[in-house]
Structures are given as C-alpha cells and as structure tokens.
Scaffold this active site. Structure first.
Site, PDB file in Angstrom:
ATOM      1  N   HIS A  85       3.553   4.200  -1.929  1.00 54.80           N
ATOM      2  CA  HIS A  85       4.851   4.303  -1.237  1.00 54.80           C
ATOM      3  C   HIS A  85       5.969   3.864  -2.192  1.00 54.80           C
ATOM      4  CE1 HIS A  85       3.159   4.956   2.792  1.00 54.80           C
ATOM      5  NE2 HIS A  85       4.399   5.155   3.209  1.00 54.80           N
ATOM      6  N   HIS A 107       1.266  -4.436   1.483  1.00 55.68           N
ATOM      7  CA  HIS A 107       1.189  -4.659   0.034  1.00 55.68           C
ATOM      8  C   HIS A 107       1.697  -6.037  -0.340  1.00 55.68           C
ATOM      9  CE1 HIS A 107       0.014  -0.695  -1.388  1.00 55.68           C
ATOM     10  NE2 HIS A 107       0.844  -0.164  -0.495  1.00 55.68           N
TER      11      HIS A 107
END
Length: 319
Positions: A86, A133
C-alpha cells in the site's frame, strides 16, 4: 479513545491502494483526461506492485502482532508484511503522476507537490493506524517505490512504445506476464498475495494488448501533439456530465466483464485440472485454478478498459 474522524480518514487512505480505487482512477484518467498518461501509470503500477508482492513472499515477515496492535482491517491479514505494498503504490502513483504530467499539463508545480505529499502521507499513515504494518514496513515500502521509480521512469516511454508499435508485442506481453506470475510463487500457505499479483499482471497485459490493437486500428486516444501542453478545460455542466457518464457506463462494462469472465473461467479451470468445484471458495485457492482465472478475468478487464470501452464510446458518440 478511537476518533471517528481519523478512522474514516485513514479508511479512505487505505482505499487509495485497493481495487475499488484502481477501477475508478485508471479508467477516469484514460477515458477523460489523457490515455498517454494512464498507460504509463499502469506500467509503473504493475512493476511496483509485482516487485512489492514478490519481496513480501521472499522476506516473509508476519503482520504486527495483535495484541498489542489493534487491527481495524483484516482483509489482507493472511499476507506477509514487509514491505507495505500500500505504501509502495501510495508513493509510486502520485510521484509518477507528477513526473509524467508536469510539463505535459499546465498546472503549478507546488500544486502537484502538495497533492503527491498528501496522497503519499495519507496512504502510509493509514497502514500504521489500521494496525496492518509497522513503521519499518511503511518506510521500506516508501523507499523501495522510489528506487523502482528511479529505475523504471527513464524506460517507461520505451516500454509503452514497444507495446504500441512492435508487431509481436501482444505475444511477448502475454508470455512475459504469465511467466512472471508462474515463477514467482512458492507460498507455504495460501494468501491473498498470489491472486492479487496474478490480477495485477493480468490487468497490465490486457491494457498493453488493448493499447496495441488501438494503435494497429488507428484509434487515436492520445491528444494530438499540437495541443500540448494540455490545460484543464473550463468545467462546464456538459463536460462534467460527459465525464461522469463515461465513467459510469465504462465501469459498468468493466464490472460485467469481470463477473462474466469469473463465471466462465473458474468452472473451466476446475474441469481442465479435475478439481471438484462444489466448494468454489476452496477450489479458487488452488494455484491451478487461481492463476488462470485471475489472469484471464483481469486480462479481459484491462483489454476492455483500453479497447472495448473506448470503441463503445466511439459508437454511441461519447468519445
């Protein structure tokens, strides 16, 4: 305390790296703004996402542990964590947009820089906020995307030119994208990563083949050179209405293509590889089914985006 504003803001940031965004952003760019720019953005996006997913499956770092992290999203939880793809697409797309459009389009450089900074920051911060993350994953993704851009930006014109003009380009494009997918997956357990990568490669191949057919048939989607640099035309109701209508009709065609191809390819792959398809979800996770179904389905979506939908617009007087 959980802020509702931050949750919705970072959910939006996460969406900027998901399929819904891509199926609106790339078509809008190609059908309404500049096909030249759209094709190049897709070339860069395919390489960035492909290298990012492969790197994840080589490094194999797990997602941040929960607890202590609160996970606000679970869709990509089965994938590995390092680097954040991403963050990679959220860095590569706005920066490539700036690099490719500045000088070709008339707008203040500061506007482009602010847009790229906000877009990139929103996507990167959203991955940490959503609990998907670590900061390290995001920084690695950001730097990795910049490295890929440094390598690929100088050759993107060559790649696009090859896709358009070389006689056997479709054959080479399809073979290369298939080979990249087949030889890059050695998953120990199933994850969304393999299907997503096949989907991206299929889409890239479909767009490149569609561009080639456009060129061969003389369908000019790019603005003529004498109109450069391009300026944003004054936004009238007609211009806005046409743009929205193109997006609406085009995206419906893409979604119908996706559904039809999915319905046809999964049972076909199950039949060829003799896999029972009474449980479609289980069958879809088998590599022999997942790779062909994703390639063919998204290859056709990419081909429709580049060739079938513009032909339809031409036919109904919307081009």
């Amino acid at each position: 305390t959980r802020s509702r504003f931050l949750y919705y803001l970072f959910s939006l940031g996460t969406e900027l790296g998901n399929e819904l965004f891509y199926i609106l952003f790339f078509p809008f760019c190609i059908w309404n703004l500049d096909a030249w720019l759209g094709r190049r953005l897709i070339i860069i996006w395919v390489w960035v996402m492909y290298l990012g997913q492969c790197t994840k499956d080589v490094i194999r770092w797990p997602r941040p542990a929960s607890p202590p992290v609160v996970k606000l999203e679970v869709f990509y939880n089965s994938e590995y964590s390092m680097p954040s793809t991403h963050a990679m697409s959220g860095t590569a797309i706005p920066l490539a947009l700036l690099l490719l459009s500045y000088g070709r389009w008339q707008y203040p450089l500061m506007f482009g820089l602010i847009l790229a900074f906000c877009w990139c920051s929103l996507v990167c911060c959203s991955r940490i906020y959503m609990g998907m993350h670590s900061i390290l994953d995001v920084i690695a993704g950001f730097l990795y995307a910049i490295l890929i851009l440094i390598v690929f930006h100088p050759v993107v014109d060559l790649i696009d030119n090859f896709n358009l003009t070389y006689k056997y380009a479709p054959l080479i494009i399809i073979s290369l994208h298939l080979a990249l997918g087949i030889f890059s997956f050695t998953l120990d357990t199933w994850s969304t990563s393999r299907g997503d990568t096949a989907q991206i490669l299929g889409c890239g191949a479909g767009v490149a083949c569609g561009s080639h057919i456009n060129y061969i048939m003389g369908l000019k989607l790019d603005p003529p050179p004498n109109t450069l640099p391009l300026s944003l035309s004054s936004l009238t109701v007609t211009v806005f209405g046409k743009a929205i209508l193109r997006l609406l009709i085009g995206v419906i065609v893409l979604l119908l293509t996706k559904v039809a191809m999915k319905k046809a390819t999964i049972p076909l792959a199950c039949k060829i590889f003799r896999i029972p398809h009474d449980d479609i979800r289980k069958a879809r996770q088998r590599m022999e089914v997942e790779l062909p179904y994703r390639y063919i389905t998204y290859g056709m979506v990419g081909f429709s985006l580049m060739f079938i939908v513009p032909c339809l617009f031409h036919f109904i007087g919307l081009s």
